[in-house]
Write a protein that holds these residues in place. Structure first.
Motif, PDB file in Angstrom:
ATOM      1  N   SER A 146     -35.297  48.723 147.704  1.00 19.73           N
ATOM      2  CA  SER A 146     -34.978  48.662 146.273  1.00 19.73           C
ATOM      3  C   SER A 146     -34.584  47.231 145.899  1.00 19.73           C
ATOM      4  O   SER A 146     -34.903  46.758 144.818  1.00 19.73           O
ATOM      5  CB  SER A 146     -33.899  49.672 145.905  1.00 19.73           C
ATOM      6  OG  SER A 146     -32.626  49.096 145.955  1.00 19.73           O
ATOM      7  N   ARG A 147     -33.908  46.534 146.808  1.00 15.91           N
ATOM      8  CA  ARG A 147     -33.538  45.139 146.518  1.00 15.91           C
ATOM      9  C   ARG A 147     -34.777  44.268 146.361  1.00 15.91           C
ATOM     10  O   ARG A 147     -34.757  43.264 145.664  1.00 15.91           O
ATOM     11  CB  ARG A 147     -32.664  44.579 147.643  1.00 15.91           C
ATOM     12  CG  ARG A 147     -31.270  45.156 147.614  1.00 15.91           C
ATOM     13  CD  ARG A 147     -30.241  44.185 148.185  1.00 15.91           C
ATOM     14  NE  ARG A 147     -28.952  44.832 148.262  1.00 15.91           N
ATOM     15  CZ  ARG A 147     -28.493  45.468 149.332  1.00 15.91           C
ATOM     16  NH1 ARG A 147     -29.210  45.493 150.443  1.00 15.91           N
ATOM     17  NH2 ARG A 147     -27.325  46.057 149.308  1.00 15.91           N
ATOM     18  N   SER A 148     -35.864  44.674 147.030  1.00 17.08           N
ATOM     19  CA  SER A 148     -37.092  43.886 146.895  1.00 17.08           C
ATOM     20  C   SER A 148     -37.914  44.356 145.687  1.00 17.08           C
ATOM     21  O   SER A 148     -39.056  43.949 145.522  1.00 17.08           O
ATOM     22  CB  SER A 148     -37.910  43.947 148.193  1.00 17.08           C
ATOM     23  OG  SER A 148     -38.475  45.227 148.325  1.00 17.08           O
ATOM     24  N   GLY A 149     -37.326  45.229 144.870  1.00 16.66           N
ATOM     25  CA  GLY A 149     -37.976  45.576 143.603  1.00 16.66           C
ATOM     26  C   GLY A 149     -38.646  46.941 143.578  1.00 16.66           C
ATOM     27  O   GLY A 149     -39.182  47.351 142.551  1.00 16.66           O
ATOM     28  N   VAL A 150     -38.634  47.652 144.714  1.00 18.54           N
ATOM     29  CA  VAL A 150     -39.229  48.989 144.725  1.00 18.54           C
ATOM     30  C   VAL A 150     -38.306  49.953 143.959  1.00 18.54           C
ATOM     31  O   VAL A 150     -37.088  49.920 144.129  1.00 18.54           O
ATOM     32  CB  VAL A 150     -39.430  49.486 146.185  1.00 18.54           C
ATOM     33  CG1 VAL A 150     -39.919  50.928 146.213  1.00 18.54           C
ATOM     34  CG2 VAL A 150     -40.396  48.568 146.919  1.00 18.54           C
ATOM     35  N   THR A 151     -38.887  50.764 143.124  1.00 17.03           N
ATOM     36  CA  THR A 151     -38.129  51.748 142.345  1.00 17.03           C
ATOM     37  C   THR A 151     -38.072  53.041 143.155  1.00 17.03           C
ATOM     38  O   THR A 151     -39.105  53.500 143.650  1.00 17.03           O
ATOM     39  CB  THR A 151     -38.828  51.990 140.994  1.00 17.03           C
ATOM     40  OG1 THR A 151     -39.024  50.724 140.373  1.00 17.03           O
ATOM     41  CG2 THR A 151     -38.014  52.899 140.096  1.00 17.03           C
ATOM     42  N   VAL A 152     -36.884  53.601 143.304  1.00 15.48           N
ATOM     43  CA  VAL A 152     -36.721  54.765 144.179  1.00 15.48           C
ATOM     44  C   VAL A 152     -36.162  55.956 143.400  1.00 15.48           C
ATOM     45  O   VAL A 152     -35.153  55.829 142.701  1.00 15.48           O
ATOM     46  CB  VAL A 152     -35.761  54.431 145.356  1.00 15.48           C
ATOM     47  CG1 VAL A 152     -35.586  55.643 146.271  1.00 15.48           C
ATOM     48  CG2 VAL A 152     -36.252  53.220 146.153  1.00 15.48           C
ATOM     49  N   VAL A 153     -36.828  57.084 143.538  1.00 16.26           N
ATOM     50  CA  VAL A 153     -36.299  58.341 143.006  1.00 16.26           C
ATOM     51  C   VAL A 153     -36.096  59.264 144.201  1.00 16.26           C
ATOM     52  O   VAL A 153     -37.006  59.461 145.003  1.00 16.26           O
ATOM     53  CB  VAL A 153     -37.262  58.990 141.993  1.00 16.26           C
ATOM     54  CG1 VAL A 153     -36.709  60.324 141.502  1.00 16.26           C
ATOM     55  CG2 VAL A 153     -37.504  58.051 140.823  1.00 16.26           C
ATOM     56  N   LEU A 154     -34.888  59.800 144.301  1.00 15.39           N
ATOM     57  CA  LEU A 154     -34.477  60.436 145.538  1.00 15.39           C
ATOM     58  C   LEU A 154     -33.825  61.784 145.245  1.00 15.39           C
ATOM     59  O   LEU A 154     -32.780  61.834 144.595  1.00 15.39           O
ATOM     60  CB  LEU A 154     -33.440  59.479 146.168  1.00 15.39           C
ATOM     61  CG  LEU A 154     -32.581  59.912 147.287  1.00 15.39           C
ATOM     62  CD1 LEU A 154     -33.416  59.892 148.558  1.00 15.39           C
ATOM     63  CD2 LEU A 154     -31.411  58.948 147.435  1.00 15.39           C
ATOM     64  N   ALA A 155     -34.463  62.876 145.680  1.00 16.50           N
ATOM     65  CA  ALA A 155     -33.804  64.182 145.595  1.00 16.50           C
ATOM     66  C   ALA A 155     -32.915  64.305 146.819  1.00 16.50           C
ATOM     67  O   ALA A 155     -33.390  64.140 147.945  1.00 16.50           O
ATOM     68  CB  ALA A 155     -34.838  65.306 145.566  1.00 16.50           C
ATOM     69  N   GLU A 156     -31.639  64.556 146.614  1.00 10.74           N
ATOM     70  CA  GLU A 156     -30.717  64.491 147.752  1.00 10.74           C
ATOM     71  C   GLU A 156     -29.518  65.407 147.508  1.00 10.74           C
ATOM     72  O   GLU A 156     -28.987  65.458 146.408  1.00 10.74           O
ATOM     73  CB  GLU A 156     -30.267  63.026 147.932  1.00 10.74           C
ATOM     74  CG  GLU A 156     -29.324  62.773 149.069  1.00 10.74           C
ATOM     75  CD  GLU A 156     -29.866  63.225 150.406  1.00 10.74           C
ATOM     76  OE1 GLU A 156     -30.810  62.601 150.911  1.00 10.74           O
ATOM     77  OE2 GLU A 156     -29.359  64.224 150.950  1.00 10.74           O
ATOM     78  N   HIS A 157     -29.093  66.090 148.564  1.00 10.36           N
ATOM     79  CA  HIS A 157     -27.950  66.992 148.428  1.00 10.36           C
ATOM     80  C   HIS A 157     -26.632  66.355 148.868  1.00 10.36           C
ATOM     81  O   HIS A 157     -25.578  66.903 148.585  1.00 10.36           O
ATOM     82  CB  HIS A 157     -28.165  68.258 149.271  1.00 10.36           C
ATOM     83  CG  HIS A 157     -29.102  69.245 148.629  1.00 10.36           C
ATOM     84  ND1 HIS A 157     -28.779  69.920 147.484  1.00 10.36           N
ATOM     85  CD2 HIS A 157     -30.337  69.647 148.961  1.00 10.36           C
ATOM     86  CE1 HIS A 157     -29.780  70.724 147.140  1.00 10.36           C
ATOM     87  NE2 HIS A 157     -30.750  70.561 148.024  1.00 10.36           N
TER      88      HIS A 157
END
Ligand SMILES: Nc1ncnc2c1ncn2[C@@H]1O[C@H](COP(=O)(O)OP(=O)(O)OP(=O)(O)O)[C@@H](O)[C@H]1O
Ligand SMILES: [Mg+2]
Length: 295
Positions: free
Chosen positions: A190-201
């Motif tokens: 993410s620091r390198s610019g990748v956008t992250v969407v994370l389903a997480e419990h």
């Protein structure tokens, strides 16, 4: 980077919508965690951003989904997956079954893209290291543990260099150390610019790694905001979302008079230590007694 406008989606043959008026804006490089009880629509939202809805899961989709400038309905899935990588909850959904070793598995997608051999091999080595599976490169993906398979599934997506990464409970089969390692790799991306969407419990991880939390409930956005603001919300219990152990401890502390009333409830270990530490020195009689070991 990701825009959803009033998105409604119903799976084929279903009457109830799995997503019901979802509007979201996710910025480039953001880590956005999706939480919510079972059946809330977290996986469905990942499929929708990734274009699997409506290209693989048909059904009825309304509203707009725009990812990296592309309206997902207007582009074929084969094109969308070059830019947006989805790591499925079950790693076996990701492993092609067409290859004998982990290294070959990682080559599979790149060969399909026609990447030159030298560049491909270098890229594979880099991702093997990034995800901590270099020692598994010659093993069959099918003889690995669930946690190792999850790392292979993640690597098989990362090797493609996606700008948007959708992760559906990517560490559900990993131990705590493995989970931390994988999250550190995700943070670096993410620091390198990748956008992250994370389903997480796991709320402790979300508090540490996410920039934003979106709570889904019955296919709708129930609440969203920074982890600190969202994860200590007492309403989360009522809809069946677990709160972090630090929040639980502070709630118990509040009842017993050892958590300062004016202090917001913590969502991370550091905040909990600061709060309890502050209470111990605040002259609160219960905490003073506790400090002296009295009951
Ligand atoms: N392939 C499918 N066909 C029909 N209905 C589905 C399908 N997958 C999910 N659903 C339904 O859509 C709704 C949202 O499910 P989804 O799997 O997105 O929830 P989730 O938040 O990911 O849950 P979990 O925490 O259990 O993974 C649920 O009512 C579920 O039963
Ligand atoms: Mg799910």
């Amino acid at each position: 980077m990701i825009t959803l406008r009033d998105v409604h989606y119903t799976y084929p043959g279903e009457t109830a919508a799995a997503l019901h008026g979802v509007t979201l804006e996710i910025a480039e490089g953001e880590i956005c965690a999706l939480v919510g009880p079972n059946g809330a629509g977290k996986s469905t939202l990942c499929y929708t951003i990734g274009g699997f809805v409506p290209h693989y899961y048909h059904g009825e989709l309304r509203g707009e989904v725009i990812v990296d400038g592309r309206n997902t309905v207007e582009h074929p899935l084969g094109e969308l997956v070059k830019h947006t990588g989805l790591v499925f909850h079950n790693p076996l959904n990701q492993i092609s079954g067409a290859r004998f070793t982990v290294r070959e598995e990682l080559a599979f997608g790149l060969e399909n893209l026609g990447v030159p051999r030298g560049a491909m091999l270098a890229r594979i080595e880099q991702v093997l290291d990034q995800v901590g599976i270099a020692h598994l490169a010659e093993r069959s993906p099918f003889e690995l543990s669930g946690g190792q398979q999850q790392r292979v599934a993640l690597a098989s997506i990362l090797v493609m260099g996606p700008r948007v990464l959708l992760l559906d409970e990517p560490t559900s089969q990993l131990d705590p150390l493995g989970t931390k390692e994988v999250f550190a790799a995700i943070k670096a991306l993410s620091r390198s610019g990748v956008t992250v969407v994370l389903a997480e419990h796991k709320p402790e991880l979300i508090a540490e790694f996410a920039d934003r939390v979106v709570v889904l409930h019955q296919g709708q956005v129930w609440q969203q905001g920074p982890p600190r603001a969202v994860l200590a919300d007492p309403g989360l219990d009522e809809i069946g979302v677990s709160v972090s152990r630090y929040t639980q401890a502070a709630r118990a502390g509040l009842e017993r008079g050892v958590w300062p009333v004016e202090q917001p409830l913590p969502v991370t270990l550091d905040e909990a230590v600061a709060g309890f530490g502050g209470a111990a020195h605040s002259g609160n009689p219960a905490s003073e007694a506790a400090r002296r070991g009295e009951r």
